[in-house]
Enzyme design. Sequence first.
Site, PDB file in Angstrom:
ATOM      1  N   HIS A   1      -9.453 -30.726  21.400  1.00  0.00           N
ATOM      2  CA  HIS A   1     -10.417 -29.990  20.585  1.00  0.00           C
ATOM      3  C   HIS A   1     -11.805 -30.179  21.199  1.00  0.00           C
ATOM      4  CE1 HIS A   1     -12.353 -29.299  16.331  1.00  0.00           C
ATOM      5  NE2 HIS A   1     -12.620 -28.344  17.180  1.00  0.00           N
TER       6      HIS A   1
ATOM      7  N   GLY B   1       0.854  -1.178   0.000  1.00  0.00           N
ATOM      8  CA  GLY B   1       0.000   0.000   0.000  1.00  0.00           C
ATOM      9  C   GLY B   1       0.888   1.226   0.000  1.00  0.00           C
ATOM     10  N   SER B   2       0.267   2.404   0.079  1.00  0.00           N
ATOM     11  CA  SER B   2       1.048   3.645   0.008  1.00  0.00           C
ATOM     12  C   SER B   2       2.137   3.696   1.080  1.00  0.00           C
ATOM     13  CB  SER B   2       0.116   4.846   0.133  1.00  0.00           C
ATOM     14  OG  SER B   2      -0.783   4.637   1.220  1.00  0.00           O
TER      15      SER B   2
ATOM     16  N   GLU C   1      -4.244 -10.492   2.560  1.00  0.00           N
ATOM     17  CA  GLU C   1      -3.200 -10.692   3.570  1.00  0.00           C
ATOM     18  C   GLU C   1      -3.253 -12.059   4.251  1.00  0.00           C
ATOM     19  OE1 GLU C   1      -4.939  -7.983   3.059  1.00  0.00           O
ATOM     20  OE2 GLU C   1      -3.484  -6.363   2.731  1.00  0.00           O
TER      21      GLU C   1
ATOM     22  N   GLU D   1       3.923   1.480   2.311  1.00  0.00           N
ATOM     23  CA  GLU D   1       5.039   0.542   2.112  1.00  0.00           C
ATOM     24  C   GLU D   1       5.914   0.923   0.923  1.00  0.00           C
ATOM     25  OE1 GLU D   1       1.746  -0.606   2.486  1.00  0.00           O
ATOM     26  OE2 GLU D   1       2.222  -0.600   4.616  1.00  0.00           O
TER      27      GLU D   1
ATOM     28  N   GLY E   1      -6.111 -24.333  13.905  1.00  0.00           N
ATOM     29  CA  GLY E   1      -7.410 -24.735  13.349  1.00  0.00           C
ATOM     30  C   GLY E   1      -8.068 -23.633  12.534  1.00  0.00           C
TER      31      GLY E   1
ATOM     32  N   HIS F   1       0.146  -4.016   4.811  1.00  0.00           N
ATOM     33  CA  HIS F   1      -0.258  -2.627   4.747  1.00  0.00           C
ATOM     34  C   HIS F   1      -0.992  -2.208   6.022  1.00  0.00           C
ATOM     35  CE1 HIS F   1      -1.307   1.194   3.209  1.00  0.00           C
ATOM     36  NE2 HIS F   1      -2.581   0.932   3.061  1.00  0.00           N
TER      37      HIS F   1
HETATM   38  N1  TZD Z   1     -13.548 -20.112  10.023  1.00  0.00           N
HETATM   39  C1  TZD Z   1     -12.216 -20.272  10.205  1.00  0.00           C
HETATM   40  C2  TZD Z   1     -11.273 -19.185   9.793  1.00  0.00           C
HETATM   41  N2  TZD Z   1     -11.715 -21.378  10.751  1.00  0.00           N
HETATM   42  C3  TZD Z   1     -12.555 -22.360  11.149  1.00  0.00           C
HETATM   43  N3  TZD Z   1     -11.997 -23.426  11.712  1.00  0.00           N
HETATM   44  C4  TZD Z   1     -13.936 -22.261  10.932  1.00  0.00           C
HETATM   45  C5  TZD Z   1     -14.397 -21.104  10.372  1.00  0.00           C
HETATM   46  C6  TZD Z   1     -14.926 -23.334  11.379  1.00  0.00           C
HETATM   47  N4  TZD Z   1     -14.815 -24.595  10.636  1.00  0.00           N
HETATM   48  C7  TZD Z   1     -14.118 -25.672  11.118  1.00  0.00           C
HETATM   49  O1  TZD Z   1     -13.478 -25.697  12.171  1.00  0.00           O
HETATM   50  S1  TZD Z   1     -14.225 -27.000  10.071  1.00  0.00           S
HETATM   51  C8  TZD Z   1     -15.211 -26.166   8.981  1.00  0.00           C
HETATM   52  C9  TZD Z   1     -15.444 -24.865   9.423  1.00  0.00           C
HETATM   53  C10 TZD Z   1     -16.247 -23.882   8.664  1.00  0.00           C
HETATM   54  C11 TZD Z   1     -15.723 -26.852   7.755  1.00  0.00           C
HETATM   55  C12 TZD Z   1     -14.722 -26.962   6.676  1.00  0.00           C
HETATM   56  O2  TZD Z   1     -15.349 -27.584   5.586  1.00  0.00           O
HETATM   57  P1  TZD Z   1     -14.562 -28.222   4.407  1.00  0.00           P
HETATM   58  O3  TZD Z   1     -14.159 -29.683   4.913  1.00  0.00           O
HETATM   59  O4  TZD Z   1     -15.493 -28.327   3.264  1.00  0.00           O
HETATM   60  O5  TZD Z   1     -13.309 -27.508   4.166  1.00  0.00           O
HETATM   61  P2  TZD Z   1     -15.095 -30.899   5.373  1.00  0.00           P
HETATM   62  O6  TZD Z   1     -14.266 -32.105   5.156  1.00  0.00           O
HETATM   63  O7  TZD Z   1     -16.338 -30.892   4.554  1.00  0.00           O
HETATM   64  O8  TZD Z   1     -15.359 -30.711   6.829  1.00  0.00           O
END
Ligand code: TZD
Length: 527
Positions: free
Chosen positions: A281, A25-26, A47, A28, A401, A70
């Site tokens: 988890h 951006g500007s 990003e 940088e 995750g 940025h």
């Molecule tokens: N947003 C972000 C940034 N991270 C997350 N982990 C989630 C939302 C919540 N989330 C999970 O933890 S698993 C999942 C979500 C939305 C589903 C991913 O679906 P996919 O894979 O199609 O990539 P599967 O195999 O169908 O579960």
Amino acid sequence: MTTVHQVCYEILREQGLTTFFGNPGSNELPFLSNFPKDFRYILGLQEATVVGMADGFAQATGKPGFVNLHSAAGTGNAMGALANAWNSHTPLVVTAGQQVRRMIGVEALLANTDSVALPRPLVKWSCEPSCAEEVPLALSRAIHMAAAPAAGPVYVSVPYDDWGKDAGPGAEHLASRNVQSAGALSEDQLTSLVESLESARNPVLIVGPDVDAANANSYAVSLAEKLSMPVWMAPSAPRCSFPTTHHCFRGLLPAGIASVSRLLCEHDLIFVVGGPVFRYHQYEPGKFLPEGAKLISVTCDINEATRAPMGQAIVADVALALRVLSEKVSQSSRAQPAPRLMPAPAPENAGALTPERVFDILNEVAPRDAIYVNESTSTTTIMWERLRMTESGSYYFAAAGGLGFALPAAVGIQLARPERQVIGVIGDGSANYSIQALWTAARYDIPAIFIIMKNGTYGALRWFAGVLQAENVPGLDVPGLDFCALARGYGVSSLHVDSSDALVAALRQALSAGKPMLIEVETRVKL
Ligand code: TZD
Ligand code: CA
């Protein structure tokens, strides 16, 4: 006069940070002006993508990666990706351009207000130098801080009028500095650990991601063989730290408290190396440890050591500890663990492929040393059961995750490891968070393969809804996405497959293409 710009590029050059991942951006532009020929700039179009690529690159090289963002807006977009980098101990030097010093106070457009606080708590250190002369020291400190154990991201915000200023006296010492740490076990710690391991009736080894990060997988193998120990990958694994085909390997531990204790119930000593205890988890109340079991962990991270709810911990260099232990322990007279039962080959089926079949085909067709970047959330267990991974640095997964890691990380890892084929296995939900990485792969000829597992839904959330008994939840399906069209739009060739034969053919084509390819696979939902 030597400018801040000149001194800083000399520091980056000497310290080996000549690949930039950024979105400019500007603020940088003065930093990026007269960009030296021996540096390369990898442009990411958003990003999250920029930091994901840098994260993959830094993890695969084991050296600090360099990011230029940025101001506040760019940093904000990067935060989810920083959460992953923080949790995977990725050494990342994240820099952000700040408004000119005279305009920060009035909060002019694109001023980064309270810049030092912004990236916290996802960085080890955050700084905006108090004057231009301090910029080189801040950058130098950032590089050494990022790399020191436990490695992690750091943040430096630099007002754009600093770059052209005089660096002042003394800055020439910075470029060649090095900072080392010695994390060897003391004699007493070593003696006591050896005694605990040798006297255990039935010890088990749990390897965390930092074993792979420290390239210490072979020491873990020696230690396991000498003590005839079964070995598990620690829960929620962001890396693979043990050959999955080895007779000692048992698999990936599940991420619930009760399940972990149940699976380890026969062991009197649980020895955890290179990871948190544990990255749980799903909440599954239960005993942290099986009755009578003792847990000892060795970690590079004081936070991991102190927050563990049970056991003794030693903060030490993971590779050194494993090496010296594998040398010191004597060969056990116990029988070696029998190899685990591998799942039977998945049957052929008509229509959408089962995930099992996809992984069997990858085992068959992909090179033995392929690097997998996984973000197919509902099929992770199946992947760990089936996929053969024997080399170090063969597997990456978002350590916090946070989705949006795998697609850009695959690009960064492929850039770092051109001699090995990178294969992203990515869900049709996950692929959307940092889809722009496809453009970077095309633009810079980075021949990663992206397999999109298209089951039309957030499969893992359907499973989780069952665990939490949450019924009638909206927003869990993602129909109507055409990844072949998206790939084409970003300049990446693509193939759609809906049968085993078509997947085999597509994979062979992608493996010999020498350019990035996306394969959209119709898959069945795993419930
Ligand atoms: N947003 C972000 C940034 N991270 C997350 N982990 C989630 C939302 C919540 N989330 C999970 O933890 S698993 C999942 C979500 C939305 C589903 C991913 O679906 P996919 O894979 O199609 O990539 P599967 O195999 O169908 O579960
Ligand atoms: Ca899905």
